[in-house]
Design an enzyme around this catalytic site. Structure first.
Site, PDB file in Angstrom:
ATOM      1  CG  ASP A  34      -2.029   0.802   1.199  1.00 23.47           C
ATOM      2  OD1 ASP A  34      -2.593   1.339   2.177  1.00 23.47           O
ATOM      3  OD2 ASP A  34      -2.336   1.325   0.050  1.00 23.47           O
ATOM      4  CE  LYS A  38      -1.730   3.639  -4.562  1.00 24.03           C
ATOM      5  NZ  LYS A  38      -1.153   3.256  -3.128  1.00 24.03           N
ATOM      6  CG  ASP A  64      -5.639  -0.571  -1.155  1.00 19.80           C
ATOM      7  OD1 ASP A  64      -5.429   0.114  -0.235  1.00 19.80           O
ATOM      8  OD2 ASP A  64      -6.440  -1.035  -1.653  1.00 19.80           O
ATOM      9  CG  ASN A  65      -5.429   2.597  -3.184  1.00 22.78           C
ATOM     10  OD1 ASN A  65      -4.651   2.553  -2.334  1.00 22.78           O
ATOM     11  ND2 ASN A  65      -6.622   2.773  -3.150  1.00 22.78           N
ATOM     12  CD  GLU A  84      -8.464   4.274   0.471  1.00 27.59           C
ATOM     13  OE1 GLU A  84      -8.773   3.269  -0.082  1.00 27.59           O
ATOM     14  OE2 GLU A  84      -7.512   4.983   0.027  1.00 27.59           O
TER      15      GLU A  84
END
Lengths: 264, 695
Positions: free
Chosen positions: A188, A191, A216-217, A246
């Site tokens: 996380d 990126k 994530d993401n 989120e």
């Protein structure tokens, strides 16, 4: 070409563009709200109070949560993130997905890249079985200090918070910490670092057959290089859990769950 | 591949060489068909394709298998253009002096508004518009009746269009058949979707994708049918959404009205004093509104929470209302302009008599026999031809609509795809998954666009006779352009569902548009008198007088009498009543046939289900009797398709339950042996063979 645009002409044609503008605003309203909360409100609070965002979060959690109870800490965090300001933790919905995956796999050695404020660290630690070890990597020293405090507040011992960039840590995991195999990796952090870190993990030999990597993401903000690598390499059985970003209702996001298959 | 392109074709081929050549040609053809799936770079693929094509074409003829080419004939009103005489041969085809300077001004032609200037310049006097055509009753040695032909072609096109649309609708209704498609939906789809005749891997992929899509549709339908919510909130939101849509429609109608009024003001002041923007304001505003308002409707409809199919139908209905509102506002404005032009015409007629009198005044006395004064045709004052003006307006509308479509395609699809593709490497969020992403190909929107385009053509075809030809050209270009755009820049729609179960939804829309578009044209034909000096009907009091004239002069007298009896209201009204009753009767009988059909289908389903149950029972009995797994007979598909032996069957290792539309194949006592499709020798007796043969 003598097209001098008089005010009335541009008025009529500009009015014809009004439906387009309205459509744009309505269709992307969640992104505008996100921008407002994540950027504008943050700048405002940064100017008025002298603290950084993470320090503000920590103050709030300290005053409103029950110490020693991870559940209460997570709830307080969620409350702060949805009502007051926005921090990109994993959030309650995606957190539930992660809890489910953790309880399915029951990993004993967990690596977390990018703990930020410690929210996901507490969440993972809560779901781990007895005897499991969680190694958390955080690049920024100030954030790491706050994360340490939060982990201590939740009642976990915190001697496995590694403060250094992830690309430096991964090659040294085997040597410095004596790790043989990672059962679960949670990504996380930035990126654009997903792909190099994944490749470093593959190279270091810490992933065994059945190791789970949860990123994530991957849809918003998105990690297209990472996904491309995952698809092409053929080393993983991958699946994207679709959910919303989120603390936001309308923005679609996803978590990629990769199960390492090993080189065939 | 071997390089055979440069090879010389020998005059005589031996049989072995012929065989080898045939094999080579077949191989090349196979390569061409599977080329798309190969992981080669594009340049290599194109080169290979070209070479293979050349090879195949060159040598296929040698093998005696030439292909025939089909010629496609287009329906163009060439007859009128051929029979009419060329430019300059008669007074009304000559450009008046005042406009001569403008018509050939190349600076004007090469201006940004080249098309619109062209329309107002040289092309005004061409075959494109009404004003070109002469009102001379019979032309040439064939005595071609120009005005009559113009009128009949105009009216006949409309009648033919009606006929074609209704015939297509009837044909689609036959295919649909009606019926109960709601029970065992997933089972039907699961077991009867695949087509066992597919041999090409690419076709198989396409079929797989289409079956997946139909599953997604069915799942979505199931989900939708299970939702239940707070009904009052939903109703309130729906009312609110409709109110917002009405506001938007009213706003757009008012805006168009406003710009049309302003353009009339500009026209009165003289068009030259205004910029290109001001001259084309109306068309731009109409095109922009037509493009942006549907997007707003789409976003508002998210409030309503309908089933996707119903939501799509509402959306199409709203776009329909928008288009009609815009078009009819435009037509009302056009009517105002027509009236203006007719007033101008009256004034001009008055002035002409004065001018003619002044011409003869100074030169002749009352009884002199001097030769008549010749006046150059370009010097005679020309009446404002309202029909040509109407034609021009429609052509302008079509052109601006086309331009808007192409520009939207280029910017909204292509430029967007380019930006998303190339900025994605250096942007902070994922452009493909997130905000701009690639644009979706909107099937219903495109079909609607085609329908509306056709409506505008129908409306303007009478006054701009070559408009359908122009449109054919535009449709060809559109087809290639959109084909390319879809393959290059679009992604499929996320929500998969159709606007309606039957194909007749869009045909019904087309019919309504046909009716509504031809209404204004017919109204103008019947009520407004034609211009006095331009077009094929000039000088007549009404355009349809040409029919009367033809009846009187070209047909024998008794025909005219018969026609006048036949068009007597006393005869026409009972006939109309009879037709209405016939329609009612046919409607009720067709409904009863549909019901009967439905019941028969249900009966068939129950019968086949019963047979299925009986056979399953027999199968269980056999199990229990023999105590082994028997391999039940091969799929009934082969029996259904006439017992064709297909190689694929041997590969199917699982059983396919028989489809309910044909009775299953008769099953005898089958000995366990090799899988179906392979050669096996049936043993004469029912002796049990050990299972070791099966794998």
């Amino acid at each position: 070409m003598s097209c001098c645009i008089s005010t009335m002409v541009s008025g009529a044609i500009a009015l014809a563009f009004l439906p387009l503008v309205l459509t744009f605003i309505i269709r992307y309203r969640y992104y505008f709200v996100l921008f407002y909360r994540a950027v504008l409100v943050r700048m405002w609070y940064d100017c008025t109070t002298g603290l950084s965002r993470e320090e503000r979060a920590f103050q709030y959690v300290l005053t409103h949560a029950i110490p020693g109870d991870p559940e209460s800490i997570l709830e307080t965090f969620d409350l702060w993130c949805s009502k007051v300001e926005f921090i990109s933790n994993i959030g309650p919905k995606k957190g539930k997905i992660m809890d489910r995956i953790l309880s399915e796999h029951c990993p004993l050695t967990v690596l977390e890249l990018g703990s930020h404020c410690g929210y996901s660290t507490v969440r993972i630690a809560r779901a781990l079985p007895l005897g499991a070890r969680l190694y958390s990597v955080e690049m920024d020293a100030i954030n790491a200090a706050i994360a340490e405090k939060i982990i201590r507040l939740a009642g976990f011992d915190d001697d496995t918070l590694i403060v250094s960039p992830s690309d430096e840590v991964i090659p040294r995991l085997r040597a410095d910490y004596g790790l043989e195999r990672l059962d679960f990796v949670f990504m996380d952090h930035w990126k654009k670092c997903y792909r190099p870190d994944l490749q470093a993990l593959e190279g270091s030999g810490l992933l065994g057959k059945g190791s789970v990597v949860l990123a994530d993401n991957v849809l918003f903000p998105g990690a297209p290089n990472f996904l491309r690598h995952v698809r092409k390499s053929g080393l993983y059985e991958w699946k994207i859990h679709r959910a919303t970003l989120e603390y936001s209702k309308g923005i679609r996001d996803g978590m990629a769950e990769l199960v390492y298959q090993g080189i065939k | 591949e071997e390089e055979k392109v440069g090879e010389e074709k020998p005059e005589v081929l031996s049989p072995e060489e012929l065989e080898k050549l045939k094999e080579e040609v077949d191989e090349r053809k196979k390569l061409i068909s599977t080329l798309r799936g190969k992981p080669w770079p594009m340049r290599k693929k194109l080169l290979t394709l070209r070479e293979s094509h050349e090879f195949v074409e060159k040598y296929e003829g040698a093998l005696g298998k030439g292909k025939s080419r089909k010629l496609y004939a287009y329906k163009v009103m060439m007859l009128k253009a051929l029979m009419g005489r060329p430019y300059g041969s008669m007074p009304r085809k000559t450009v008046p002096r005042a406009d001569e300077a403008n018509a050939m001004d190349f600076a004007v032609l090469w201006d940004f508004g080249v098309i619109t200037n062209c329309l107002f310049g040289y092309a005004q006097y061409s075959v494109l518009f009404y004003g070109y055509y002469n009102s001379q009753r019979a032309i040439g040695w064939l005595k071609f009746r120009m005005p009559l032909s113009y009128f009949l072609v105009g009216v006949g096109t409309v009648a033919y269009s009606y006929m074609v649309v209704i015939r297509t609708m009837a044909r689609n209704a036959n295919e649909d058949g009606g019926g109960d498609n709601n029970s065992f939906n997933f089972s039907w789809k699961m077991f009867t979707s695949w087509d066992y005749l597919i041999g090409n891997p690419e076709t198989a992929d396409n079929k797989f994708a289409s079956i997946t899509t139909s599953f997604k549709e069915a799942i979505l339908e199931e989900q939708e049918s299970r939702k239940d919510d707070n009904i009052h909130l939903t109703r309130f939101l729906r009312v609110l959404a409709n109110f917002l849509v009405l506001c938007c429609l009213a706003g757009s109608g008012y805006l168009i009205y406003f710009v049309v009024r302003r353009s009339q003001k500009f026209a009165l002041e003289g068009l030259e004093s205004h910029s290109w923007w001001e001259r084309n304001e109306v068309n731009m505003v109409m095109s922009l509104l037509g493009m942006f308002c549907p997007m707003l409707f789409d976003v508002i409809s998210a409030l309503e929470n309908y089933h996707p199919r119903i939501a799509l139908q509402w959306q199409l209905g709203r776009i329909f209302a928008l288009f009609l509102g815009n078009l009819y506002t435009f037509i009302i404005a056009l009517m105002d302009e027509i009236n203006l032009k007719r007033e101008e015409e009256e004034v001009l007629k008055l002035n002409m008599t004065i001018w003619e009198a002044s011409l003869y005044n100074g030169t002749l006395g009352v009884n002199s026999t001097a030769p008549p004064i010749t006046v150059h045709p370009a010097d005679i004052p020309r009446g404002p031809c309202w029909e040509t003006m109407v034609g021009q307006e429609f052509v302008r509308l079509i052109v601006s609509d086309t331009m808007t479509t192409y520009i939207t395609l280029l910017i909204g699809d292509f430029l967007r795809a380019v930006l998303v593709r190339f900025l994605n490497y250096c942007w902070c969020w994922d452009l493909e998954a997130g905000f701009p992403s690639y644009s979706e190909f909107d099937v219903s929107g495109n079909v609607l666009g085609l329908i509306f385009n056709q409506g505008m053509i129908w409306m303007g075809a009478f006054y701009a006779p070559c408009l359908p030809a122009l449109n054919v050209l535009r449709l060809h270009v559109s087809m290639y352009l959109q084909c390319w755009a879809v393959m290059c820049c679009n992604v499929p729609q996320e929500r998969v569902f159709k606007a309606s179960g039957s194909n007749n939804f869009y045909m019904a829309m087309l019919l309504v548009i046909l009716f509504l578009s031809t209404l204004p044209a017919i109204y103008t034909i019947v009520t407004i008198p034609p211009s006095f000096d331009c077009g094929p009907f000039s000088g007549k009091s009404r355009m349809f007088d040409v029919i009367q004239e033809t009846l009187e002069s070209d047909f024998p007298a008794w025909f005219g009498k018969v026609f006048s009896y036949a068009s007597n209201p006393g005869l026409v009204l009972p006939f109309l009543l009879l037709m209405v009753l016939a329609i009612y009767y046919l409607q009720s009988t067709s409904k009863s046939y549909k019901q009967a059909n439905l019941e028969l289908k249900k009966k068939l389903q129950t019968v086949s289900r019963t047979i299925n149950k009986v056979l399953t029972l027999i199968q269980h009995l056999l199990y229990s009797l023999c105590g082994t797994c028997t391999d039940i007979v091969c799929s009934p598909e082969s029996k259904k398709k006439g017992g064709e032996h297909r190689a694929h069957q041997g590969k199917s290792n699982h059983q396919i339950p028989p489809s309910a539309t044909s009775p299953p194949a008769p099953r005898g006592h089958r000995i366990p042996g090799p899988l179906p499709g392979n050669q096996w020798q049936p043993a004469p007796s029912v002796q049990r063979v050990p299972n070791s043969q099966r794998h």
